[in-house]
Write a protein that holds these residues in place. Sequence first.
Motif, PDB file in Angstrom:
ATOM      1  N   ASP A   1     115.752   0.806 -36.291  1.00 38.80           N
ATOM      2  CA  ASP A   1     115.393  -0.562 -36.671  1.00 38.80           C
ATOM      3  C   ASP A   1     114.297  -1.135 -35.784  1.00 38.80           C
ATOM      4  N   LEU A   2     113.895  -0.400 -34.752  1.00 35.78           N
ATOM      5  CA  LEU A   2     112.849  -0.860 -33.846  1.00 35.78           C
ATOM      6  C   LEU A   2     111.628   0.051 -33.942  1.00 35.78           C
ATOM      7  N   ALA A   3     110.468  -0.508 -33.608  1.00 31.43           N
ATOM      8  CA  ALA A   3     109.226   0.263 -33.666  1.00 31.43           C
ATOM      9  C   ALA A   3     108.390  -0.029 -32.432  1.00 31.43           C
ATOM     10  N   ILE A   4     107.624   0.953 -32.002  1.00 31.42           N
ATOM     11  CA  ILE A   4     106.720   0.759 -30.862  1.00 31.42           C
ATOM     12  C   ILE A   4     105.384   0.249 -31.384  1.00 31.42           C
ATOM     13  N   ALA A   5     104.955  -0.887 -30.861  1.00 28.14           N
ATOM     14  CA  ALA A   5     103.684  -1.469 -31.295  1.00 28.14           C
ATOM     15  C   ALA A   5     102.531  -1.069 -30.384  1.00 28.14           C
ATOM     16  N   LEU A   6     102.762  -1.069 -29.063  1.00 30.64           N
ATOM     17  CA  LEU A   6     101.662  -0.824 -28.128  1.00 30.64           C
ATOM     18  C   LEU A   6     102.216  -0.548 -26.743  1.00 30.64           C
ATOM     19  N   LEU A   7     101.496   0.274 -25.985  1.00 33.77           N
ATOM     20  CA  LEU A   7     101.739   0.437 -24.551  1.00 33.77           C
ATOM     21  C   LEU A   7     100.568  -0.191 -23.815  1.00 33.77           C
ATOM     22  N   MET A   8     100.841  -0.821 -22.684  1.00 37.02           N
ATOM     23  CA  MET A   8      99.762  -1.431 -21.905  1.00 37.02           C
ATOM     24  C   MET A   8     100.001  -1.211 -20.415  1.00 37.02           C
ATOM     25  N   SER A   9      99.063  -0.570 -19.764  1.00 32.95           N
ATOM     26  CA  SER A   9      99.129  -0.422 -18.314  1.00 32.95           C
ATOM     27  C   SER A   9      98.618  -1.699 -17.659  1.00 32.95           C
ATOM     28  N   VAL A  10      99.208  -2.020 -16.504  1.00 30.64           N
ATOM     29  CA  VAL A  10      98.829  -3.225 -15.759  1.00 30.64           C
ATOM     30  C   VAL A  10      98.774  -2.878 -14.273  1.00 30.64           C
ATOM     31  N   GLY A  11      97.699  -3.280 -13.615  1.00 25.83           N
ATOM     32  CA  GLY A  11      97.589  -3.029 -12.186  1.00 25.83           C
ATOM     33  C   GLY A  11      96.231  -3.443 -11.665  1.00 25.83           C
ATOM     34  N   TYR A  12      95.947  -3.030 -10.425  1.00 30.59           N
ATOM     35  CA  TYR A  12      94.650  -3.332  -9.818  1.00 30.59           C
ATOM     36  C   TYR A  12      93.701  -2.160 -10.055  1.00 30.59           C
ATOM     37  N   PRO A  13      92.494  -2.438 -10.512  1.00 29.96           N
ATOM     38  CA  PRO A  13      91.595  -1.358 -10.923  1.00 29.96           C
ATOM     39  C   PRO A  13      91.087  -0.506  -9.768  1.00 29.96           C
ATOM     40  N   ALA A  14      90.993   0.785 -10.028  1.00 33.60           N
ATOM     41  CA  ALA A  14      90.402   1.713  -9.060  1.00 33.60           C
ATOM     42  C   ALA A  14      89.019   2.137  -9.540  1.00 33.60           C
ATOM     43  N   GLU A  15      88.535   1.479 -10.555  1.00 30.91           N
ATOM     44  CA  GLU A  15      87.205   1.776 -11.101  1.00 30.91           C
ATOM     45  C   GLU A  15      86.607   0.479 -11.629  1.00 30.91           C
ATOM     46  N   GLU A  16      85.288   0.474 -11.728  1.00 32.90           N
ATOM     47  CA  GLU A  16      84.597  -0.668 -12.316  1.00 32.90           C
ATOM     48  C   GLU A  16      84.043  -0.245 -13.669  1.00 32.90           C
ATOM     49  N   ARG A  17      84.502  -0.893 -14.689  1.00 33.42           N
ATOM     50  CA  ARG A  17      84.061  -0.549 -16.035  1.00 33.42           C
ATOM     51  C   ARG A  17      83.010  -1.545 -16.504  1.00 33.42           C
ATOM     52  N   ARG A  18      81.886  -1.044 -16.951  1.00 31.14           N
ATOM     53  CA  ARG A  18      80.833  -1.909 -17.450  1.00 31.14           C
ATOM     54  C   ARG A  18      81.037  -2.173 -18.927  1.00 31.14           C
ATOM     55  N   HIS A  19      80.582  -3.316 -19.377  1.00 30.18           N
ATOM     56  CA  HIS A  19      80.714  -3.698 -20.775  1.00 30.18           C
ATOM     57  C   HIS A  19      79.872  -2.747 -21.634  1.00 30.18           C
ATOM     58  N   PRO A  20      80.483  -2.028 -22.576  1.00 29.58           N
ATOM     59  CA  PRO A  20      79.705  -1.118 -23.408  1.00 29.58           C
ATOM     60  C   PRO A  20      78.911  -1.822 -24.494  1.00 29.58           C
TER      61      PRO A  20
ATOM     62  N   ARG B   1      87.952  -5.726 -19.325  1.00 30.81           N
ATOM     63  CA  ARG B   1      87.564  -4.365 -19.665  1.00 30.81           C
ATOM     64  C   ARG B   1      88.824  -3.509 -19.688  1.00 30.81           C
ATOM     65  N   THR B   2      88.784  -2.450 -20.443  1.00 28.65           N
ATOM     66  CA  THR B   2      89.893  -1.496 -20.469  1.00 28.65           C
ATOM     67  C   THR B   2      89.744  -0.530 -19.301  1.00 28.65           C
ATOM     68  N   VAL B   3      90.748  -0.508 -18.427  1.00 24.21           N
ATOM     69  CA  VAL B   3      90.706   0.293 -17.201  1.00 24.21           C
ATOM     70  C   VAL B   3      91.727   1.426 -17.296  1.00 24.21           C
ATOM     71  N   ARG B   4      91.284   2.636 -17.003  1.00 21.28           N
ATOM     72  CA  ARG B   4      92.162   3.799 -17.092  1.00 21.28           C
ATOM     73  C   ARG B   4      92.687   4.272 -15.739  1.00 21.28           C
ATOM     74  N   HIS B   5      92.014   3.877 -14.650  1.00 19.15           N
ATOM     75  CA  HIS B   5      92.423   4.340 -13.323  1.00 19.15           C
ATOM     76  C   HIS B   5      92.761   3.158 -12.426  1.00 19.15           C
ATOM     77  N   TYR B   6      93.870   3.296 -11.662  1.00 19.77           N
ATOM     78  CA  TYR B   6      94.437   2.179 -10.924  1.00 19.77           C
ATOM     79  C   TYR B   6      94.719   2.525  -9.469  1.00 19.77           C
ATOM     80  N   LEU B   7      94.660   1.490  -8.636  1.00 26.05           N
ATOM     81  CA  LEU B   7      95.101   1.614  -7.253  1.00 26.05           C
ATOM     82  C   LEU B   7      96.630   1.680  -7.234  1.00 26.05           C
ATOM     83  N   PRO B   8      97.208   2.251  -6.186  1.00 29.12           N
ATOM     84  CA  PRO B   8      98.669   2.341  -6.119  1.00 29.12           C
ATOM     85  C   PRO B   8      99.343   1.020  -5.741  1.00 29.12           C
ATOM     86  N   ASP B   9      98.566  -0.003  -5.424  1.00 24.68           N
ATOM     87  CA  ASP B   9      99.135  -1.288  -4.998  1.00 24.68           C
ATOM     88  C   ASP B   9     100.060  -1.849  -6.072  1.00 24.68           C
TER      89      ASP B   9
END
Length: 220
Positions: free
Chosen positions: A175-194, A11-19
């Motif tokens: 000569d370079l381009a940004i393709a994507l940003l991705m956050s990584v961490g331990y979730p501080a929320e539970e996201r349900r499958h939409p 799932r895509t998580v927007r909020h994270y623990l500080p761990d």
Amino acid sequence: MSVAEAIRTRRTVRHYLPDPVPRDALDALLDLAVEAPSSWNLQDRSIVAVTGDEGRAGLAWATGGQPQPQEAPVVLVFVAEPQSWRDDHGDVHEQARRSGAWSEEFAAMFAAASREFQQDLDRRGLLREYAVKDAMIAASFVMLAATELGLATSPMNGWDEAKVKKVIGIGDRDDLAIALLMSVGYPAEERRHPGRRARERNVFHEAHGVRAAEDGARRE
């Protein structure tokens, strides 16, 4: 966890623990990212792992204040390298020869065909598009690998490319381009499958708009 389980549970998580993300886990993610396939094996993408407070604050600025860079301990920036085909790829070809994946003749043919293909993309203005595709494939590998490791991710859009490039030190690199940003961490929320639309809504057979039953009828 199987690949299928990772796909279904991610799932895509927007909020994270500080761990913090353990270094060995981050290294594992990055090792798997570079395993992703790329057009002509050019590996025309790179990844900047941003973990420091200053860098993540900069990416929060570049994303208009989105919470992911502020909360997640890691933000990965996937950089597309549209002009990398012009560089020497002898190490790539030599590695393939040593592993037995390519013969000497195949490596020579492959190198020539790759250059011709890239020159055609250059003429048609498609180099950036192809490099971004390769970077996105690597990002997809990371999302699934992170899920298997118990980590959450959020593939991020909605950023200012010039600002992102400035934050990671490539503000002067056209000569370079940004393709994507991705956050990584331990979730501080539970996201349900939409939920997703039924496969029949978006999957066709032989031609766009032709569903399986219709295709079967056409073949009878």
